[in-house]
Write an enzyme that holds these catalytic residues in place. Structure first.
Site: not given
Ligand SMILES: C[S@@+](CC[C@H](N)C(=O)[O-])C[C@H]1O[C@@H](n2cnc3c(N)ncnc32)[C@H](O)[C@@H]1O
Length: 430
Positions: A364, A252, A250, A311
């Site tokens: 990032c 996304g 997310a 990511d």
């Molecule tokens: C950097 S953001 C991702 C951005 C996304 N890839 C995009 O391009 O829009 C990191 C996300 O990882 C989720 N997250 C963190 N730890 C996680 C885990 N153990 N399992 C799944 N999601 C996780 C967070 O809630 C956050 O939404």
């Protein structure tokens, strides 16, 4: 008839008139006090705020972000004017005043008057005289006071400056700029008029452009994604028919990049509220992906997949242009804890992949601990590095490191408006 000349001590007490409400400055003040006194993220204070008007919220955000972006140099400029260290909230108010005077072109009488009124409203009336005197001096002598200050150096906390090594000055130059609006286009879609086409295909609009007002937004022809953030999925280059897991997905942006190319994507996200946002974004773009609410460290696909795009959650120092509060909220120990989590996610990705399957790891972050050092650790655990080739990075040759990593920072393409800091590397499961 003239009033009787009543001695002051016999006059009936009348409270001083309450200065007019000023939601913009009140909210900016709360944001700054939250960052400085409690290491509270800007968005957290904004979310909790009862200020409803969107323009007030945007103005407060702009004022607070301007102070945060220049906090070191504004503090240094104030120093010779203060005989004693004022309480933290008073310092925040003074910094707002100096930012209004020197960076936001607020007329001096308004810049001084609004801060004096703010202090009175917030129970800090004893400091109103100090603010009045100090800010008037800044209005008169600001250029002299600022002369010789090394803004770039002062506006970055020392631990980050030393961690960034010889990139520090260039990164700092990028951090003084606001980020423009970058769009990733759906394949074949027509870009809205007026944008600059960047070498990698992203479309750039000036700072302050409202994406919802661009033609094609409602019909899902594009989505917002910084030029650097668009590169990990471009570099994965997943082909139609591949099965790909987007871990930590997310809101996304990267899921969308793959789903528009007919790749079978499973988006895994731990946060239930954020996965709703991801689904809304995919619905606007009219693309499909399987969305799973799960912890990526324990979730596994039914059958091994061709590729994982990870990511990973990180310190987000690459997005400091958009989130200058991170400068003053994060600490070195946060980076250490995040790096441990990144290793766990890389280990989990290993168990999801078929032999020779691809892991595209991205963060990032500008920190070595979250980028190159995580890859070095992974290479000791059964992964093989598959370096990015010069051809793959022909649109951004400066982002290719000697090891074949992808690495950007806010000082790159400064003449075009800069970019976020990103790190990416491609690994293969042995
Ligand atoms: C950097 S953001 C991702 C951005 C996304 N890839 C995009 O391009 O829009 C990191 C996300 O990882 C989720 N997250 C963190 N730890 C996680 C885990 N153990 N399992 C799944 N999601 C996780 C967070 O809630 C956050 O939404």
């Amino acid at each position: 008839m003239s009033k009787p000349n009543t001695p002051a001590r016999h006059r009936p007490h009348r409270p001083a008139p309450r200065p007019d409400a000023d939601p913009t400055r009140d909210l900016a003040f709360d944001i700054l006090c939250g960052v400085v006194e409690h290491r509270r993220m800007l968005e957290t204070t904004l979310d909790r705020s009862t200020v409803a008007d969107a323009r007030d919220r945007a103005s407060a955000h702009r004022l607070a972000a301007t102070v945060l972006r220049h906090m070191g140099s504004l503090t240094e400029l104030l120093q010779p004017l203060l005989r004693r260290e004022p309480p933290a909230p008073v310092r925040c108010a003074l910094l707002m005043g100096v930012a209004q005077l020197r960076l936001l072109a607020t007329p001096p009488h308004a810049a001084v008057g609004t801060i004096v009124a703010l202090l009175r409203r917030r129970g800090l009336a004893p400091f109103a005289g100090l603010a009045n005197a100090v800010l008037r001096r800044v209005a008169r002598e600001g250029d002299t006071l600022a002369d010789g200050l090394d803004d770039a150096r002062l506006d970055v906390p020392p631990w980050l400056w030393s961690a960034w090594g010889d990139r520090a000055r260039s990164i700092a130059a990028g951090l003084h700029r606001e980020a423009p609006l970058d769009l990733t286009m759906r394949p074949g879609a027509e870009a809205p008029a007026g944008g600059e086409v960047l070498p990698n295909g992203s479309i750039r609009f000036p700072v302050g452009t409202r994406v919802t007002e661009l033609p094609g937004f409602e019909s899902g022809q594009f989505w917002v994604q910084d030029v650097a953030a668009s590169m990990p999925a471009r570099l994965l280059n997943a082909q139609p028919g591949w099965s790909v897991v987007d871990l930590c997905a997310a809101p996304g942006g990267k899921t969308a990049q793959m789903a528009v190319s007919d790749v079978r994507v499973t988006a895994v996200e731990r946060d239930a509220a954020r996965i709703v946002r991801l689904q809304e974004n995919l619905a606007r773009l009219n693309v499909e992906a399987e969305c799973v609410t799960a912890d990526a460290t324990t979730w596994r696909p039914a059958v091994p997949v061709d590729a994982v795009l990870l990511d990973a959650p990180c310190s987000a120092t690459g997005t400091l242009r958009r989130h200058p509060d991170v400068l003053w909220v994060k600490r070195p120990r946060d980076v250490t804890a995040l790096a441990e989590g990144q290793d766990r996610l890389i280990d989990a990705a290993y168990e999801m992949l078929r032999p020779d399957g691809i892991l595209l790891y991205a963060v990032c972050s500008l920190q070595d601990e979250e980028g190159p050092q995580r890859i070095q650790a992974a290479l000791k655990k059964g992964w093989r590095l598959d370096p990015f080739t010069p051809d793959e990075l022909a649109a951004m040759p400066m982002a290719r490191t000697p090891e074949g990593y992808f690495r950007t920072h806010p000082g790159m393409w400064l003449e075009r408006g800069g970019m976020d800091g990103f790190f990416a590397a491609r690994l293969r499961r042995v």
